[in-house]
Design an enzyme around this catalytic site. Structure first.
Site, PDB file in Angstrom:
ATOM      1  N   TYR A 263       7.563  44.483  52.103  1.00 49.63           N
ATOM      2  CA  TYR A 263       7.318  45.607  51.205  1.00 49.63           C
ATOM      3  C   TYR A 263       5.938  45.184  50.585  1.00 49.63           C
ATOM      4  O   TYR A 263       5.711  44.211  49.940  1.00 49.63           O
ATOM      5  CB  TYR A 263       8.535  45.876  50.262  1.00 49.63           C
ATOM      6  CG  TYR A 263       9.756  46.173  50.819  1.00 49.63           C
ATOM      7  CD1 TYR A 263      10.114  47.627  51.100  1.00 49.63           C
ATOM      8  CD2 TYR A 263      10.591  45.427  51.383  1.00 49.63           C
ATOM      9  CE1 TYR A 263      11.114  47.906  51.649  1.00 49.63           C
ATOM     10  CE2 TYR A 263      11.918  45.741  51.767  1.00 49.63           C
ATOM     11  CZ  TYR A 263      12.158  46.822  52.201  1.00 49.63           C
ATOM     12  OH  TYR A 263      13.507  47.234  52.743  1.00 49.63           O
TER      13      TYR A 263
ATOM     14  N   GLU B   9       7.107  49.658  54.188  1.00 47.40           N
ATOM     15  CA  GLU B   9       7.643  48.465  54.510  1.00 47.40           C
ATOM     16  C   GLU B   9       7.310  48.390  56.167  1.00 47.40           C
ATOM     17  O   GLU B   9       6.753  49.339  56.756  1.00 47.40           O
ATOM     18  CB  GLU B   9       9.329  48.829  54.728  1.00 47.40           C
ATOM     19  CG  GLU B   9      10.094  47.700  55.430  1.00 47.40           C
ATOM     20  CD  GLU B   9      11.709  48.010  55.524  1.00 47.40           C
ATOM     21  OE1 GLU B   9      12.520  47.079  55.399  1.00 47.40           O
ATOM     22  OE2 GLU B   9      11.853  49.067  55.761  1.00 47.40           O
TER      23      GLU B   9
ATOM     24  N   HIS C 245      16.567  41.161  54.967  1.00 46.19           N
ATOM     25  CA  HIS C 245      17.741  41.456  54.478  1.00 46.19           C
ATOM     26  C   HIS C 245      19.098  41.188  54.819  1.00 46.19           C
ATOM     27  O   HIS C 245      19.311  40.967  55.991  1.00 46.19           O
ATOM     28  CB  HIS C 245      17.767  43.214  54.615  1.00 46.19           C
ATOM     29  CG  HIS C 245      16.644  43.852  53.981  1.00 46.19           C
ATOM     30  ND1 HIS C 245      16.234  43.743  52.680  1.00 46.19           N
ATOM     31  CD2 HIS C 245      15.573  44.694  54.312  1.00 46.19           C
ATOM     32  CE1 HIS C 245      15.295  44.528  52.414  1.00 46.19           C
ATOM     33  NE2 HIS C 245      14.821  45.133  53.470  1.00 46.19           N
TER      34      HIS C 245
ATOM     35  N   HIS D  54      12.065  54.945  59.253  1.00 45.52           N
ATOM     36  CA  HIS D  54      12.740  55.883  58.411  1.00 45.52           C
ATOM     37  C   HIS D  54      12.152  55.896  57.018  1.00 45.52           C
ATOM     38  O   HIS D  54      11.079  55.362  56.649  1.00 45.52           O
ATOM     39  CB  HIS D  54      14.304  54.914  58.173  1.00 45.52           C
ATOM     40  CG  HIS D  54      13.952  53.529  57.733  1.00 45.52           C
ATOM     41  ND1 HIS D  54      13.864  52.362  58.466  1.00 45.52           N
ATOM     42  CD2 HIS D  54      14.006  53.043  56.403  1.00 45.52           C
ATOM     43  CE1 HIS D  54      13.744  51.371  57.580  1.00 45.52           C
ATOM     44  NE2 HIS D  54      13.919  51.513  56.376  1.00 45.52           N
TER      45      HIS D  54
ATOM     46  N   HIS E  15      10.428  54.055  49.931  1.00 52.49           N
ATOM     47  CA  HIS E  15       9.412  53.495  50.818  1.00 52.49           C
ATOM     48  C   HIS E  15       9.532  54.203  52.040  1.00 52.49           C
ATOM     49  O   HIS E  15      10.735  54.800  52.353  1.00 52.49           O
ATOM     50  CB  HIS E  15       9.480  52.084  51.057  1.00 52.49           C
ATOM     51  CG  HIS E  15      10.880  51.625  51.869  1.00 52.49           C
ATOM     52  ND1 HIS E  15      12.006  51.351  51.064  1.00 52.49           N
ATOM     53  CD2 HIS E  15      11.018  51.660  53.286  1.00 52.49           C
ATOM     54  CE1 HIS E  15      12.892  51.166  51.903  1.00 52.49           C
ATOM     55  NE2 HIS E  15      12.458  51.277  53.281  1.00 52.49           N
TER      56      HIS E  15
ATOM     57  N   HIS F  31      19.847  52.340  60.533  1.00 53.41           N
ATOM     58  CA  HIS F  31      19.488  53.477  59.660  1.00 53.41           C
ATOM     59  C   HIS F  31      18.523  54.192  59.990  1.00 53.41           C
ATOM     60  O   HIS F  31      17.423  53.846  60.264  1.00 53.41           O
ATOM     61  CB  HIS F  31      19.528  53.082  58.260  1.00 53.41           C
ATOM     62  CG  HIS F  31      18.679  52.122  57.567  1.00 53.41           C
ATOM     63  ND1 HIS F  31      18.321  50.873  58.550  1.00 53.41           N
ATOM     64  CD2 HIS F  31      17.648  52.286  56.744  1.00 53.41           C
ATOM     65  CE1 HIS F  31      17.344  50.264  57.916  1.00 53.41           C
ATOM     66  NE2 HIS F  31      16.931  51.149  56.857  1.00 53.41           N
TER      67      HIS F  31
END
Length: 311
Positions: free
Chosen positions: A259, A269, A250, A154, A218, A203
């Site tokens: 990251y 990432e 997270h 993503h 990112h 996501h």
């Protein structure tokens, strides 16, 4: 879950300052598979377990950042329908001819309210993952080269007009809101961050409100486990790769993450974990006062560079 319409992240074209330095970094340190170079001098890569010809394209430029991101749709009929739906919404579209990118069919490009160039495509050559389709082993030699991500997962993009971006993705492109971050109470708690899925991933793309349009926060590469994220951290250390944040987890998406920066200053990432939000998923909300734990759950730290530095 039937995945139709927009299916997944397909590619991102990144601007880099030195194509040869970046080529070596993405091939040997991140561990992508180089698949070609075109007449423009762009260099093409895929993750080892991706079957499409390319997912990351590097272009020599004077500044770092992202030129465009592209998502694969189910078929040509879906591409045509999205063009009609976007035009009916007042979004101008243009067709990029097949072959402009190596082994990639015609692309439908348009500009998001955030200022990013976004495109859809239905055709890209399948080159496989080297394991074959009959009685394959679970992994091959490319799975141990560098950090060896399994796929381009993503992007997180920074730009203005997040509310308009959300409306376009949910009302026209068929994405679902999975998580959101609210701004300060004194500002009316606007949605300043949104995490959108076109599948059952946490996501497939995310956006954060930012005054400057078209910014890259990112690109994310998927790893199979927390152990592989930790292995990636060792590889970063051995190659003196500057780390922005992590290894950590997270709160948002429950992802396990690091990251870091490529040689041009583009953030990337390495990502594992998360949950599976099916169509009846109710979106998760993070309030501004608790977002430190949304970002870095163990410490609750709001990392200044993570929040403010984009390319």
């Amino acid at each position: 879950m039937a995945i139709t319409g927009v299916m997944r992240a397909g590619h991102a074209q990144l601007r880099v300052l030195d194509i040869q330095v970046s080529r070596k970094f993405y091939r040997d340190v991140i561990g992508l598979v180089e698949t070609g170079e075109d007449a423009q001098g762009r260099v093409y890569f895929k993750a080892w377990d991706e079957r499409d010809h390319n997912s990351i394209v590097l272009r020599q430029a004077d500044s770092a950042g992202v030129d465009f991101v592209g998502y694969r749709v189910l078929d040509a009929a879906s591409l045509d329908q999205f063009e009609r739906d976007l035009n009916a919404r007042g979004v101008a579209t243009r067709r990029i001819p097949a072959g402009e990118m190596l082994e990639t069919g015609e692309r439908l490009r348009f500009t998001l309210p955030s200022g990013h160039e976004f495109e859809l495509f239905a055709e890209k050559a399948h080159v496989g993952n080297g394991l074959g389709l009959k009685n394959p082993p679970p992994w091959g030699p490319d799975a141990e080269h560098g950090m060896a991500p399994v796929r381009f997962d993503h992007c997180l993009l920074y730009g203005p007009n997040v509310a308009a971006v959300k409306a376009l993705f949910t009302e026209v492109l068929g994405f679902r809101l999975v998580e959101r971050i609210l701004g300060p109470v004194e500002a009316g708690e606007p949605e300043v961050g949104i995490f959108l899925s076109c599948s059952n991933k946490t996501h497939d793309i995310a956006f954060v409100e930012h005054p400057n349009p078209g910014k890259l926060h990112h690109v994310s590469f998927r790893l199979n486990s927390w152990e592989r994220v930790q292995r990636a951290s060792d590889i970063m250390g051995m190659n003196r790769v500057p780390i922005d944040m992590g290894p950590t987890r997270h709160g948002v998406t429950r992802g396990e993450t690091i990251y870091a920066w490529d040689p041009s200053g583009n953030r990337f990432e390495t990502f594992a974990g998360g949950y599976e939000p099916y169509p009846d998923w109710e979106p998760i909300t993070w309030t501004f006062d608790e977002f430190g734990h949304g970002l870095d759950y163990p410490t609750g730290t709001l990392h200044e560079s993570f929040l403010g530095v984009v390319s």
